[in-house]
Write an enzyme that holds these catalytic residues in place. Sequence first.
Site, PDB file in Angstrom:
ATOM      1  N   ASN A   1       0.879  -1.169   0.000  1.00  0.00           N
ATOM      2  CA  ASN A   1       0.000   0.000   0.000  1.00  0.00           C
ATOM      3  C   ASN A   1       0.915   1.217   0.000  1.00  0.00           C
ATOM      4  OD1 ASN A   1      -1.789   2.043   0.472  1.00  0.00           O
ATOM      5  ND2 ASN A   1      -2.414   1.352   2.518  1.00  0.00           N
TER       6      ASN A   1
ATOM      7  N   LYS B   1       0.151   4.215  -0.235  1.00  0.00           N
ATOM      8  CA  LYS B   1      -0.501   5.381   0.390  1.00  0.00           C
ATOM      9  C   LYS B   1      -0.264   6.613  -0.482  1.00  0.00           C
ATOM     10  CE  LYS B   1      -0.133   3.087   4.814  1.00  0.00           C
ATOM     11  NZ  LYS B   1       0.049   3.163   6.268  1.00  0.00           N
TER      12      LYS B   1
ATOM     13  N   HIS C   1      -9.400   0.942   5.007  1.00  0.00           N
ATOM     14  CA  HIS C   1      -8.121   1.148   5.699  1.00  0.00           C
ATOM     15  C   HIS C   1      -8.348   2.059   6.903  1.00  0.00           C
ATOM     16  CE1 HIS C   1      -4.020   2.328   6.589  1.00  0.00           C
ATOM     17  NE2 HIS C   1      -3.643   1.256   5.916  1.00  0.00           N
TER      18      HIS C   1
ATOM     19  N   GLU D   1      -6.732   4.426   8.063  1.00  0.00           N
ATOM     20  CA  GLU D   1      -6.530   5.862   7.794  1.00  0.00           C
ATOM     21  C   GLU D   1      -7.781   6.464   7.174  1.00  0.00           C
ATOM     22  OE1 GLU D   1      -2.889   5.378   5.613  1.00  0.00           O
ATOM     23  OE2 GLU D   1      -1.877   4.799   7.469  1.00  0.00           O
TER      24      GLU D   1
ATOM     25  N   GLU E   1      -4.958  -4.972  10.534  1.00  0.00           N
ATOM     26  CA  GLU E   1      -3.953  -3.938  10.755  1.00  0.00           C
ATOM     27  C   GLU E   1      -4.245  -3.208  12.061  1.00  0.00           C
ATOM     28  OE1 GLU E   1      -2.099  -2.744   6.674  1.00  0.00           O
ATOM     29  OE2 GLU E   1      -3.720  -1.381   7.172  1.00  0.00           O
TER      30      GLU E   1
ATOM     31  N   GLY F   1       2.873   2.348  10.824  1.00  0.00           N
ATOM     32  CA  GLY F   1       3.817   3.461  10.685  1.00  0.00           C
ATOM     33  C   GLY F   1       4.517   3.837  11.977  1.00  0.00           C
TER      34      GLY F   1
ATOM     35  N   SER G   1       3.885  -2.001  10.333  1.00  0.00           N
ATOM     36  CA  SER G   1       5.352  -2.050  10.522  1.00  0.00           C
ATOM     37  C   SER G   1       5.950  -3.410  10.178  1.00  0.00           C
ATOM     38  CB  SER G   1       5.727  -1.627  11.952  1.00  0.00           C
ATOM     39  OG  SER G   1       5.288  -0.302  12.195  1.00  0.00           O
TER      40      SER G   1
HETATM   41  P1  13P Z   1       3.274   0.445   7.672  1.00  0.00           P
HETATM   42  O1  13P Z   1       3.820  -0.818   7.072  1.00  0.00           O
HETATM   43  O2  13P Z   1       3.992   1.680   7.167  1.00  0.00           O
HETATM   44  O3  13P Z   1       3.193   0.376   9.161  1.00  0.00           O
HETATM   45  O4  13P Z   1       1.773   0.599   7.139  1.00  0.00           O
HETATM   46  C1  13P Z   1       0.918  -0.491   7.225  1.00  0.00           C
HETATM   47  C2  13P Z   1      -0.323  -0.175   6.480  1.00  0.00           C
HETATM   48  O5  13P Z   1      -1.110   0.648   6.910  1.00  0.00           O
HETATM   49  C3  13P Z   1      -0.551  -0.852   5.206  1.00  0.00           C
HETATM   50  O6  13P Z   1      -1.832  -0.627   4.742  1.00  0.00           O
END
Ligand code: 13P
Length: 250
Positions: free
Chosen positions: A9, A11, A96, A98, A168, A174, A213
């Site tokens: 992803n 982002k 997601h 976010e 997740e 992150g 992560s």
């Molecule tokens: P990270 O791997 O940067 O922690 O992000 C995970 C994520 O949200 C993938 O959709």
Amino acid sequence: MRKKIVAGNWKMNTLPAEGVELAKGVAAGRSEVCSCVNFIVCPPFTHLSQVIETLKGTDIAVGAQDCATEAKGAYTGEVAASMIAALGCEYVILGHSERRQYYGETSETLNKKMAQAYANGLKPIYCVGESLDERKAGKHFDVCKQQIEEVVFNLTEEQFADLVIAYEPVWAIGTGETATAEQAQEIHAYIREVLASKFGAAAAECPILYGGSCKPSNAAEIFAKEDVDGGLIGGAALKAEDFLAIGKGF
Ligand code: 13P
């Protein structure tokens, strides 16, 4: 045998030219990873078609990071599932954390997005996961269950067969903090149990990815767990070498 999946992803990262370079890098090193691993990359909308073009002739699939709740019309700024599908995308990430957190996505919104995705032949990667407060309060099982019941339980058996789930935990996204392999296995097994309560034996076939992560140094330990079928990768998906190395974790 469940599919093994490593999905990136991206982002809101990479300019179009950078995205094309990243995709070329993944394609170049792909043969070093077992062909049993299914790679998916999910770039921003702006360079989906360039990345799809770049990956033509490879077995790396492409997904979008979201789609609209409606089919078409006066919805300024939105991107319809039909548009994404017309580019040649196979997947779409939905729900997601976010998007739930910053853009107010609810189960109601996500039911509409799921319907649009399926109506256009896209396979959803549906994300679930709890916040740090919810984890501390021991509510992580209930939160994931609710996110599944309110959306996934509305699917037909045929639709469910094309679904990918990503667990997740928000506190691991992150942050550099990863769920332990045991924590991942515990909740993945629980999610599968919830899915089985509705879809029976088909739940054993549903890929459940871990995200948060995930990196080359921890992927193998997490992927070794019985109910972890791969990863949804954020930061580490932005470097071809790291993304591929995660694939070697199987
Ligand atoms: P990270 O791997 O940067 O922690 O992000 C995970 C994520 O949200 C993938 O959709």
